[in-house]
Design a protein around this motif. Structure first.
Motif, mmCIF file in Angstrom:
data_model
loop_
_atom_site.group_PDB
_atom_site.id
_atom_site.type_symbol
_atom_site.label_atom_id
_atom_site.label_comp_id
_atom_site.label_asym_id
_atom_site.label_seq_id
_atom_site.Cartn_x
_atom_site.Cartn_y
_atom_site.Cartn_z
ATOM 1 N N ARG A 457 0.813 -1.219 0.000
ATOM 2 C CA ARG A 457 0.000 0.000 0.000
ATOM 3 C C ARG A 457 0.843 1.265 0.000
ATOM 4 O O ARG A 457 0.337 2.358 -0.267
ATOM 5 N N VAL A 458 2.132 1.154 0.271
ATOM 6 C CA VAL A 458 3.007 2.328 0.140
ATOM 7 C C VAL A 458 2.940 2.877 -1.282
ATOM 8 O O VAL A 458 3.065 4.085 -1.510
ATOM 9 N N LEU A 459 2.719 1.984 -2.257
ATOM 10 C CA LEU A 459 2.628 2.427 -3.658
ATOM 11 C C LEU A 459 1.395 3.287 -3.915
ATOM 12 O O LEU A 459 1.308 3.935 -4.962
ATOM 13 N N SER A 460 0.451 3.311 -2.969
ATOM 14 C CA SER A 460 -0.733 4.152 -3.154
ATOM 15 C C SER A 460 -0.441 5.625 -2.931
ATOM 16 O O SER A 460 -1.291 6.475 -3.185
ATOM 17 N N LEU A 461 0.768 5.932 -2.466
ATOM 18 C CA LEU A 461 1.142 7.331 -2.210
ATOM 19 C C LEU A 461 1.837 7.912 -3.442
ATOM 20 O O LEU A 461 3.046 8.103 -3.469
ATOM 21 N N GLY A 462 1.052 8.150 -4.472
ATOM 22 C CA GLY A 462 1.542 8.879 -5.637
ATOM 23 C C GLY A 462 2.219 8.066 -6.718
ATOM 24 O O GLY A 462 2.454 8.588 -7.813
ATOM 25 N N PHE A 463 2.545 6.794 -6.458
ATOM 26 C CA PHE A 463 3.364 6.065 -7.431
ATOM 27 C C PHE A 463 2.663 5.826 -8.774
ATOM 28 O O PHE A 463 3.300 5.989 -9.833
ATOM 29 N N PRO A 464 1.384 5.441 -8.812
ATOM 30 C CA PRO A 464 0.772 5.168 -10.124
ATOM 31 C C PRO A 464 0.842 6.332 -11.111
ATOM 32 O O PRO A 464 1.351 6.156 -12.217
ATOM 33 N N PRO A 465 0.375 7.543 -10.762
ATOM 34 C CA PRO A 465 0.472 8.622 -11.753
ATOM 35 C C PRO A 465 1.903 9.027 -12.056
ATOM 36 O O PRO A 465 2.248 9.340 -13.201
ATOM 37 N N LEU A 466 2.770 9.005 -11.042
ATOM 38 C CA LEU A 466 4.152 9.427 -11.267
ATOM 39 C C LEU A 466 4.941 8.403 -12.067
ATOM 40 O O LEU A 466 5.949 8.751 -12.691
ATOM 41 N N SER A 467 4.509 7.143 -12.073
ATOM 42 C CA SER A 467 5.241 6.122 -12.813
ATOM 43 C C SER A 467 5.152 6.321 -14.325
ATOM 44 O O SER A 467 5.896 5.689 -15.067
ATOM 45 N N ARG A 468 4.270 7.182 -14.765
ATOM 46 C CA ARG A 468 4.141 7.489 -16.202
ATOM 47 C C ARG A 468 4.763 8.845 -16.554
ATOM 48 O O ARG A 468 4.539 9.374 -17.640
ATOM 49 N N THR A 469 5.545 9.412 -15.665
ATOM 50 C CA THR A 469 6.135 10.722 -15.894
ATOM 51 C C THR A 469 7.253 10.639 -16.922
ATOM 52 O O THR A 469 8.069 9.720 -16.903
ATOM 53 N N SER A 470 7.314 11.592 -17.830
ATOM 54 C CA SER A 470 8.374 11.650 -18.841
ATOM 55 C C SER A 470 9.452 12.641 -18.416
ATOM 56 O O SER A 470 9.242 13.468 -17.512
ATOM 57 N N LEU A 471 10.594 12.578 -19.076
ATOM 58 C CA LEU A 471 11.676 13.513 -18.765
ATOM 59 C C LEU A 471 11.253 14.969 -18.989
ATOM 60 O O LEU A 471 11.563 15.829 -18.155
ATOM 61 N N PRO A 472 10.567 15.319 -20.090
ATOM 62 C CA PRO A 472 10.123 16.707 -20.235
ATOM 63 C C PRO A 472 9.214 17.162 -19.093
ATOM 64 O O PRO A 472 9.297 18.316 -18.653
ATOM 65 N N GLU A 473 8.354 16.263 -18.604
ATOM 66 C CA GLU A 473 7.476 16.638 -17.492
ATOM 67 C C GLU A 473 8.283 16.858 -16.210
ATOM 68 O O GLU A 473 7.968 17.745 -15.420
ATOM 69 N N ILE A 474 9.298 16.036 -16.003
ATOM 70 C CA ILE A 474 10.167 16.228 -14.844
ATOM 71 C C ILE A 474 10.896 17.560 -14.944
ATOM 72 O O ILE A 474 11.036 18.298 -13.969
#
Length: 620
Positions: A457-474
Motif C-alpha cells: 500500500r506504500v505504492l498508493s502514495l503517488g506512485f501510479p500517476p508518477l510512474s508514467r512521468t516523462s523527462l520533459p514533465e520532470i
C-alpha cells in the motif's frame, strides 16, 4: 461569505486542538528520550494555538483518516510479500480499496498530522494528473484550510508535491516512498529483466503483481506500443475477482480474508473504490470467484476472460518463493481478443510463460543475500532545520513520519524499532509513534522477530500517476524556475535517432521583447547548436562539461548547454539557455548563466534518478 465557510472556524479549532494534543504527547515522549519529541510538541502546540485562535468550539473531528483500527503492534496485515525470501502472513484487516467507517478511531498514540498528510497524498493520487486545488483538498479531506496549507507546505519542502499558485501537484521525489517498498521487496530488481525479455519474445504486455489484501497491485509493467495499449501503471490496485492473478493469491487466503472480501463486494459491488478499473456493470456472483480460485489452485495458472473490460484477456502463473513455497508474485501475459482469445492465450503462450516463471524462481533461489547499503543520513537533522527555518508552517511530525518509510530499502526489508530510530536519527519514542501510525494507515506491518516491513500500500502514495512521468514533465518546472532567475529562454533537447539533429522536448520562455523562440518538437542540426555539441559529446563539450555556441546557427544568437544524466550516468538530454548576443558576452555567460544552468541540471538529475529507479522514464 459562501455558506460552507461558516463551518471552517470550528473545524479549524478541532483540527488545531487535536494537533495540539498530538504534539503534547510527542513532547511528553521527547521528554523521556531527548528534545526530539519536544520539538514535535511545539509543532503540535502551535497548530493547536492556531486552531484555537481561529475557532471557538471543537466539534467531533472528522478529518482524521481512519482506515483500520489496528496499530502497528497488533495489525496482522499481509498478503504482503516482503522480500525474495520472505512472505508475510495474509491480512485479515479491512478489504483493499476501502476505508473503515469514519467512527473507527486511530490508536491513542497515532500521530494525527501524519495521518492527515497521508490522506492528502492519497487524494492527490486519485486526482486526474495528480493535481488538486487547495480548496479541493480541503473539501475531499474534510480538513480545515489552514491545516491543508501547512501540510502541503511541508510536503512541498520535502519535494513530494509542487505548489503552483492555488494548485498542488505530485512531484517525482514522492516516488522515494514507493521505491523504498520496491527495493525492500527485491522482486522488481530480480525479476523485471525476465518479464521484459518475455514481453519482447511474445510481443505482448507482461506484468508482475503482488497481493494486497483482497486486491492485486502491480510492481512491474512491460507494455507494448500499440494503438490499443495497456493503461495499468505500477502501483495500480485491482479487485482480485476481476483479474487473472487474483485467484492465485486467493488460493492462499484465510477464512477471515474471504469474509472481508465478501464484505467489500457487498458494500461496493461496482468496484467504485478501485479507480484503476472501469466500474463493473454486471458483477459476477461470489461463487464464480470461489470456483475460479479452486480451479487456479489445481491448474497452477489462471485466466482473465474480459473480466475488466471487453477485449482484455490475461494469463497468469504464480512465481513461488523458494524458501516457503508461497506465492511471491504473479507473472501475467496480457493481450487483446483481436490477437488471442482466452483459451488460445492458454494454448499458445502457457508453455513459454511457465518457462519464464521457472527462470524467475531460479533467479530467486540463487540470488545472493542483499548487502544493506548505508541508510540515508541526517533525516532528523534536516527536519529539525526545516522547522527552525519555516516555523509553524512546517509540520515536523509529518515529515518525520514519512522519512521512516525511507529507512527501508534493499537489505533492510525488515527493521526493528531500534534500527528505524538509528536509520532516521529519531528518538525511539518518536520512531515508535510513527510506526504505530504507519501501521494504522496500512503502510507497514509487523514481521517476525519484533520487526516491521513495508506493505504494497506504500505504492498508493503517488506512485501510479508518477510512474508514467516523462523527462520533459520532470524538467518543465525546473526550466520555468531557471528562466525566471536568468530572464532568458530555456529549453531541453534530445538527440534524434539519426544523431544528426536535436529535438526540443520542453521549453520555458521569458518576458523579454527579444528572446530566443523555440518550439517544442522543433529540430535543428546537432553540430550547429550548443545542445547538439553536448549530446554528440564533441571534444570541447566533453572536456569542459558544457558547450557555448556563439552565433553559429544564427547571427546574434548565443546559447549555452550542459548535459543531463540519468541515474546510470548516461547523457540523456541537454539543458540549454539561449539569448541575444548583445545582452551578455561569452565570458558573462560562463560567470552568470553557467552556475545556474548546472544547478538546474543537478535538480533535474536528482528527480530523474528517483523516478527512474524502477520505472523507465521516456525521454520525450
Amino acid at each position: 461569505m459562501p455558506a460552507h465557510t461558516t463551518h471552517d472556524t470550528p473545524r479549524e479549532g478541532t483540527d488545531g486542538a487535536r494537533e495540539g494534543t498530538d504534539g503534547a504527547r510527542e513532547g511528553t515522549d521527547g521528554a523521556r528520550d531527548g528534545t526530539d519529541g519536544a520539538r514535535d510538541g511545539t509543532d503540535g502546540a502551535q497548530d493547536g494555538t492556531d486552531g484555537a485562535r481561529d475557532g471557538s468550539a471543537a466539534a467531533p473531528d472528522t478529518g482524521v483518516p481512519a482506515e483500520t483500527n489496528a496499530s502497528a503492534e497488533t495489525n496482522t496485515s499481509a498478503g504482503t510479500n516482503t522480500s525474495a525470501g520472505t512472505t508475510a502472513p495474509t491480512s485479515a484487516t479491512a478489504p483493499a480499496g476501502t476505508t473503515a467507517p469514519a467512527e473507527a478511531t486511530a490508536p491513542a498514540e497515532a500521530v494525527t498530522p501524519l495521518l492527515r498528510g497521508i490522506a492528502v497524498l492519497r487524494r492527490l493520487t486519485e486526482a486526474p494528473g495528480g493535481t488538486l486545488s487547495l480548496s479541493a483538498l480541503e473539501k475531499t479531506t474534510g480538513l480545515a484550510r489552514s491545516t491543508v496549507d501547512r501540510l502541503t507546505a511541508t510536503l512541498a519542502r520535502m519535494g513530494h508535491v509542487r505548489l503552483d499558485g492555488r494548485d498542488v501537484t505530485l512531484a517525482p521525489r514522492l516516488m522515494e516512498l514507493g521505491n523504498a517498498y520496491l527495493a525492500a521487496l527485491r522482486l522488481p530488481a530480480l525479476l523485471s529483466a525476465r518479464a521484459d525479455e518475455l514481453a519482447d519474445e511474445l510481443d505482448e504486455s507482461v506484468s508482475l503483481a503482488v497481493g494486497d489484501r483482497d486486491g492485486i497491485r502491480f510492481i512491474h509493467q512491460a507494455t507494448r506500443r500499440r494503438a490499443m495499449s495497456l493503461s495499468f501503471r505500477i502501483g495500480d490496485l485491482l479487485p482480485a475477482e476481476r483479474t487473472a492473478p487474483g485467484p492465485l493469491f486467493a488460493a492462499e487466503w484465510t477464512d477471515a480474508d474471504w469474509h472481508h472480501w465478501r464484505e467489500r463486494r457487498a458494500a461496493d459491488p461496482a468496484d467504485h473504490t478501485f479507480p484503476a478499473v472501469p466500474p463493473s456493470e454486471h458483477p459476477t456472483p461470489d461463487e464464480d470467484f470461489v470456483h475460479r480460485t479452486a480451479k487456479a489452485a489445481t491448474d497452477d495458472h489462471a485466466l482473465d476472460d474480459q473480466l475488466i473490460e471487453p477485449g482484455l484477456v490475461a494469463l497468469s502463473v504464480p512465481v513461488r518463493d523458494p524458501g516457503t513455497g508461497r506465492v511471491a508474485c504473479v507473472a501475467s501475459v496480457v493481450s487483446h481478443t483481436s490477437r488471442h482469445t482466452a483459451p488460445d492465450l492458454r494454448t499458445a503462450l502457457l508453455p513459454r510463460l511457465r518457462a519464464a516463471v521457472a527462470a524467475m524462481e531460479e533467479d530467486l533461489r540463487t540470488a545472493p543475500p542483499p548487502a544493506p547499503g548505508p541508510p540515508r543520513a541526517g533525516l532528523a537533522t534536516w527536519t529539525g532545520a526545516s522547522k527552525q527555518e519555516l516555523g509553524r508552517e512546517f509540520v515536523e511530525s509529518l515529515a518525520r513520519g514519512l522519512t521512516v518509510l525511507t529507512a527501508f530499502d534493499e537489505g533492510r526489508s525488515t527493521l526493528t524499532l531500534t534500527q528505524v530510530a538509528q536509520a532516521t536519527g529519531l528518538a525511539r519514542a518518536t520512531a515508535r509513534r510513527a510506526l504505530i501510525t504507519l501501521g494504522h494507515a496500512d503502510l507497514l506491518a509487523p514481521a517476525p522477530g519484533n520487526t516491521f516491513t513495508l506493505t504494497p500500500r506504500v505504492l498508493s502514495l503517488g506512485f501510479p500517476p508518477l510512474s508514467r512521468t516523462s523527462l520533459p514533465e520532470i524538467a518543465q518546472p525546473h526550466l520555468t524556475a531557471l528562466a525566471d532567475r536568468v530572464h532568458e529562454s530555456t529549453s531541453l533537447a534530445v538527440l534524434s535517432e539519426s544523431g544528426e539533429e536535436i529535438q526540443y522536448t520542453a521549453r520555458a520562455s521569458t518576458t523579454r521583447v527579444l528572446s530566443a523562440r523555440v518550439t517544442v518538437g522543433a529540430r535543428l542540426p546537432a553540430r550547429d547548436t550548443a545542445p547538439g555539441h553536448v549530446l554528440l559529446a564533441l571534444p570541447e563539450a566533453r572536456t569542459q562539461g558544457y558547450a557555448l555556441v556563439d552565433e553559429e546557427l544564427e547571427a546574434g544568437l548565443r546559447s549555452l548547454a550542459v548535459p543531463v544524466r540519468d541515474r546510470a550516468g548516461r547523457v540523456v538530454a541537454a539543458l540549454n539557455v539561449a539569448m541575444h548576443a548583445a545582452r551578455r558576452t561569452a565570458a558573462a555567460c560562463r560567470t552568470d548563466i553557467l552556475p545556474e544552468l548546472s544547478r538546474t541540471a543537478t535538480l533535474i538529475e536528482a528527480d530523474l534518478s528517483v523516478a527512474g529507479r524502477f520505472v523507465h522514464v521516456p525521454p520525450t
